[in-house]
Design an enzyme around this catalytic site. Structure first.
Site, short mmCIF file in Angstrom:
data_model
loop_
_atom_site.label_atom_id
_atom_site.label_comp_id
_atom_site.label_asym_id
_atom_site.label_seq_id
_atom_site.Cartn_x
_atom_site.Cartn_y
_atom_site.Cartn_z
N ASP A 14 -32.12 -26.49 32.72
CA ASP A 14 -33.56 -26.43 32.52
C ASP A 14 -34.13 -25.23 33.26
O ASP A 14 -33.88 -25.07 34.46
CB ASP A 14 -34.17 -27.73 33.05
N SER B 115 -36.67 -26.26 44.72
CA SER B 115 -35.42 -26.28 43.97
C SER B 115 -35.44 -27.42 42.97
O SER B 115 -36.08 -28.45 43.17
CB SER B 115 -34.23 -26.45 44.92
N LYS B 116 -34.70 -27.23 41.87
CA LYS B 116 -34.64 -28.26 40.82
C LYS B 116 -33.95 -29.52 41.32
O LYS B 116 -34.22 -30.61 40.84
CB LYS B 116 -33.92 -27.71 39.59
N ARG B 117 -33.07 -29.38 42.29
CA ARG B 117 -32.32 -30.54 42.79
C ARG B 117 -33.21 -31.49 43.58
O ARG B 117 -33.03 -32.70 43.54
CB ARG B 117 -31.16 -30.05 43.67
N LYS B 118 -34.20 -30.95 44.28
CA LYS B 118 -35.03 -31.76 45.16
C LYS B 118 -36.44 -32.01 44.64
O LYS B 118 -37.11 -32.93 45.09
CB LYS B 118 -35.11 -31.10 46.54
#
Length: 486
Positions: free
Chosen positions: A16, A253-256
């Site tokens: 994404d 960040s996309k992870r968090k």
């Protein structure tokens, strides 16, 4: 007169798209438009391990949704096509050969296991010298094969001289110093170039005059400048934008953080013009005085790199919510209704029929002042698209009603039945006469049971207007049904 500039954004299709892609695209496009130049979209897909096939289309869709259009790119073509790095592999090899021939690069046969062990040893001993140890430099294949940790398929590394310049001029930051790079891999064992070689070759061949990217690339700039000089090329101008940060100052960040995903904003119901305006305000002052609302054209008209603030901007969603609400209120009710319908069609939650769309258009003025996101519309208006017998009364709404509810319903039903015209003004007059004046009940308690009966909720759009939209038959059917349950 500033010469027309050529700028690019070059995302990697590894998932994404990151909101930073839109942030960088906005500033690149602004300067291209300011100078009468071109904005290029290039897809950097050489990282095949992380490549995702649908990611490229997501890049196209989200940037176009934000109206950040490119002049050249994979889907529109251009004089420097192709614009996907995976389709340009033959382009890079001559540059690698030139670097090898000139002694600026060398083959490296070290296995991944040896390189991992080397890094771990450097960390364990806290070695002041890190990076590749040049075991392969100056050796033939046969000489290297006689040593441990040999791999059959070599990579190519650039040879970084001891006197490599570590400072460069930055349009935004002035003179910038970066750490010394090690001998970076420029061609991988699979024949694909690494980012560092490909970006230099592509930017040169595509005539990019200004490389505008995030500050995380500052440490890579000396090796990029070095590659330009090794190849006898003129480097472009560099500008490193500040990183976007969460409210706790950490890197977004996309992870968090789900808001790091660019498609998240569309899923949530933000308007593209509001998000674009929000991105304009990150690291940049308002276009005009204290007014934070500004079009992209206004942003471009006064664009100046000197105005960029290098302190990492905070990605404050409360500010974005405020902007989105402000933009929602600038739309005509009809245009807003269309945006609402488009939003739900995009998410797949609801595709209104022609009749439902007309109801939505009529109801939109009732909620426009209260909307922050497009996704809030249907929960507020769901009662208009629900069959009379399917209205579910929320438990807390029923419990909040007092003992006057049956009396209120018994007085309201005949008052509404007697109306010749079922318009907002007539409904309000009849109910105030029957409930407030006739029963002596305060409006808050008089109208509460009616609201719950019609919508199933304690909170709804204006009551009398909602009744007109529902019509006489549905309004009375819901009131009678609710009365039987009291």
């Amino acid at each position: 007169m500033t010469s027309p500039a050529r700028l690019r954004v070059a995302p990697s299709p590894t998932g994404d798209p990151h909101v930073g892609t839109a942030y960088m695209s906005l500033f690149n496009l602004a300067y291209a438009r300011k100078t009468g130049g071109q904005f290029v979209l290039r897809i950097e897909d050489t990282d095949r391990a992380r490549y995702q096939a649908d990611s490229e289309q997501q890049v196209f869709d989200t940037l176009r949704w934000l109206d950040l259009d490119w002049d050249e790119g994979p889907d529109v073509g251009g004089p420097y096509a192709p614009y996907r790095q995976s389709e340009r592999l033959d382009t890079y090899r001559p540059f690698v050969e030139q670097l090898l021939a000139d002694g600026h690069a060398y083959y490296c046969w070290c296995s991944p296991e040896r390189l991992t062990a080397l890094r771990e040893e450097q960390q364990r001993t806290k070695s002041p010298v890190t990076g590749y140890d040049r075991l392969c430099y100056g050796k033939t294949r046969e000489e290297r094969a006689a040593l441990p940790g040999f791999s059959e398929n070599p990579v190519v590394r650039m040879l970084v001289p001891d006197d490599v310049p570590l400072e460069f001029d930055d349009i935004i930051r002035g003179r910038v110093a970066a750490p010394r790079p090690d001998d970076q891999v420029i061609l991988k064992a699979d024949g694909f170039p690494t980012y560092h070689l490909a970006v230099v070759v592509d930017d040169h061949l595509m005539g990019i005059t200004h490389v505008v990217r995030g500050e995380e690339w500052i440490s890579s700039t000396p090796k990029h400048v070095l590659l330009y000089r090794m190849l006898g090329l003129t480097p472009p101008a560099f500008a490193h934008m500040p990183l976007l940060r969460n409210t706790d100052k950490s890197k977004i960040s996309k992870r968090k953080n789900p808001a790091a995903r660019l498609t998240w904003f569309r899923e949530q119901g933000y308007l593209p013009e509001a998000l674009r305006n929000f991105l304009q305000l990150l690291a940049y002052p308002p276009v005009e005085g204290d007014s934070e609302l500004a079009t992209f054209a206004e942003f471009v008209a006064g664009f100046d790199w000197a105005k960029v603030n290098t302190v990492g901007p905070i990605f404050d969603l409360k500010k974005l919510d405020w902007l989105n609400g402000a933009y929602i209120r600038t739309l005509s009710p009809s245009a807003l209704a269309d945006r609402i319908a488009e939003h739900y069609a995009y998410t797949g939650e609801w595709t209104p029929s022609a009749a439902e769309l007309e109801t939505l258009r009529a109801a939109t003025p009732l909620i426009q002042e209260r909307l922050t996101l497009l996704s809030e519309a249907l929960p507020k208006l769901q009662f208009l698209f629900t069959a009379d017998d399917d209205v579910v009364v929320e438990e807390d709404a029923a419990k909040a009603l007092n003992e006057d509810a049956p009396r209120v319903l018994d007085a309201a039903i005949p008052a509404l039945e007697a109306l010749e015209s079922f318009d907002t003004a007539s409904v309000e007059a009849a109910l105030r006469a029957a409930l407030v004046d006739g029963l002596g009940i305060k409006p808050k308690f008089a109208f509460g049971p009616l609201r719950v009966a019609l919508t199933g909720s304690r909170v709804s759009p204006p009551l009398f207007e909602s009744m007109e939209l529902l019509g006489r038959d549905s309004t009375l059917a819901r009131l009678r049904r609710f009365r039987t349950s009291r």
